[in-house]
Design a protein around this motif. Sequence first.
Motif, short mmCIF file in Angstrom:
data_model
loop_
_atom_site.label_atom_id
_atom_site.label_comp_id
_atom_site.label_asym_id
_atom_site.label_seq_id
_atom_site.Cartn_x
_atom_site.Cartn_y
_atom_site.Cartn_z
N VAL A 1 -3.60 -5.00 -3.85
CA VAL A 1 -2.49 -5.69 -2.72
C VAL A 1 -1.27 -6.17 -3.44
CG1 VAL A 1 -2.02 -7.55 -1.03
CG2 VAL A 1 -4.18 -6.07 -1.04
N LEU B 1 1.25 -4.72 4.97
CA LEU B 1 0.50 -5.73 5.71
C LEU B 1 1.38 -6.60 6.60
CD1 LEU B 1 -2.09 -6.71 3.01
CD2 LEU B 1 -2.29 -4.61 4.94
N GLN C 1 -8.98 -0.72 -3.55
CA GLN C 1 -7.62 -1.42 -3.04
C GLN C 1 -6.96 -2.28 -3.70
OE1 GLN C 1 -6.67 -2.12 1.47
NE2 GLN C 1 -6.68 -3.96 0.77
N ALA D 1 -0.49 -2.95 0.98
CA ALA D 1 -1.81 -2.83 0.34
C ALA D 1 -1.68 -1.28 -0.20
CB ALA D 1 -2.65 -2.89 1.43
N SER E 1 3.49 -8.46 1.92
CA SER E 1 2.39 -7.74 1.14
C SER E 1 2.24 -6.27 1.49
CB SER E 1 1.12 -8.39 1.48
OG SER E 1 1.24 -9.70 1.17
N SER F 1 -2.39 -9.10 -6.48
CA SER F 1 -2.88 -10.11 -5.68
C SER F 1 -4.17 -10.27 -6.57
CB SER F 1 -3.36 -9.90 -4.24
OG SER F 1 -4.40 -10.81 -3.63
N ALA G 1 -0.12 3.74 0.88
CA ALA G 1 0.27 2.45 0.94
C ALA G 1 0.69 2.14 2.44
CB ALA G 1 1.76 2.23 0.11
N THR H 1 6.83 0.38 0.38
CA THR H 1 5.91 1.27 1.04
C THR H 1 6.02 2.79 0.76
OG1 THR H 1 4.96 -0.46 2.47
CG2 THR H 1 4.37 1.69 3.02
N ASN I 1 1.95 -8.59 -3.69
CA ASN I 1 2.63 -9.60 -3.04
C ASN I 1 3.89 -9.78 -3.58
OD1 ASN I 1 0.12 -10.33 -1.57
ND2 ASN I 1 -0.54 -11.57 -3.31
#
Length: 373
Positions: free
Chosen positions: A195, A225, A193, A231, A229, A37, A222, A210, A197
Amino acid sequence: MMRSIQSRYALVVATVALLAIAPSAAAQRLKDLASVSGVRANQLVGYGLVVGLDGTGDQTTQTPFTVQAFNNMLRQFGIQLPPGQNIRLKNVAAVSVHAELPAFAKPGQTLDVTVSSIGNAKSLRGGTLLVTPMKGLNGQVYAVAQGNLVVGGFGVEGADGSSVTVNVPSVGRIPAGALIERPSPNAFAEGNQLVFNLHRSDFTTARRVTEQINETFGPEVARALDGGSIAVRAPADPDQKVSFLAVLENLEVEASPAAARVIINSRTGTIVIGERVEVAPAAVTHGSLSVTISENLAVSQPNPFSGGDTVVVPQSEVEVEQEGNRMFYFAPGVALQDIVNAVNEVGAAPGDLMAILEALKQSGALRAELVVI
């Protein structure tokens, strides 16, 4: 605390980089499944003038903005035309210039630009783009374009009005024709952090990404979200963050199979059937009825000495033909290969296959999403 986290990240990065683990055949790299991101390209656009054309420029009586732009350019050099002067610019064309500013682009680097006529210029071949500021959506100037155009198309016109055109002569490119003046905006170095996508939102894939990151770098590094996504906690130091991301984007993850879909392009007749498309038990027959009507003329000749006249009599012939296509049966849970084999067996054309798939969807036998584009 932050120093210990950065040390752990550095140790994990070094360890994973040295491991030679054979990837799974169905696995994909994280960089192929998702993008970071904020790390993206930005669109630039500008308005300028192309000069030096061989009489193929704008007809200024129909494009007054070309004359206005030309007069504004002359004023910048201290040249003021007499009021009411009617200028005919056959060698000048108003153009739009656009390019893509990549992420992390720095001043002094160059961009390829595309130049397109916005007036009624017949050709930009042989033209030169004058200095053109290129702006982003925020109104800031990020690059300046100028240079000689490379035009792949050309047109030839005769005195009688006949013409031949190859490709599109009103569009050209300038390789490395724009000089970057302002760095590309990005927030990569900010915060601790990242992110990711996903290119295709999928809850299963997000969960697998994740889990793979946490297995490699430790628990709670990880978190998903949503279905699109993920994070990831990363070092705050930019150098360590780059090293961390270099390992992270090469992690192998097995993506979830796409949803069952049948894509139909009604304009080109292209049909794409996904791997997981199945059909419930159904029997299908598809035939076509063709009616041919032909008109023939026959001459009616009267008998000798009968006093009649020779006349032309129309004769119509109507022929009806119906193809005897066989009915084929879809067994329960039939797969993609069976569908293709069954349709090929009856010799169905793409248009016929569209009708069959739409009918199967209406009957509830097609276990897939039918998308018509």
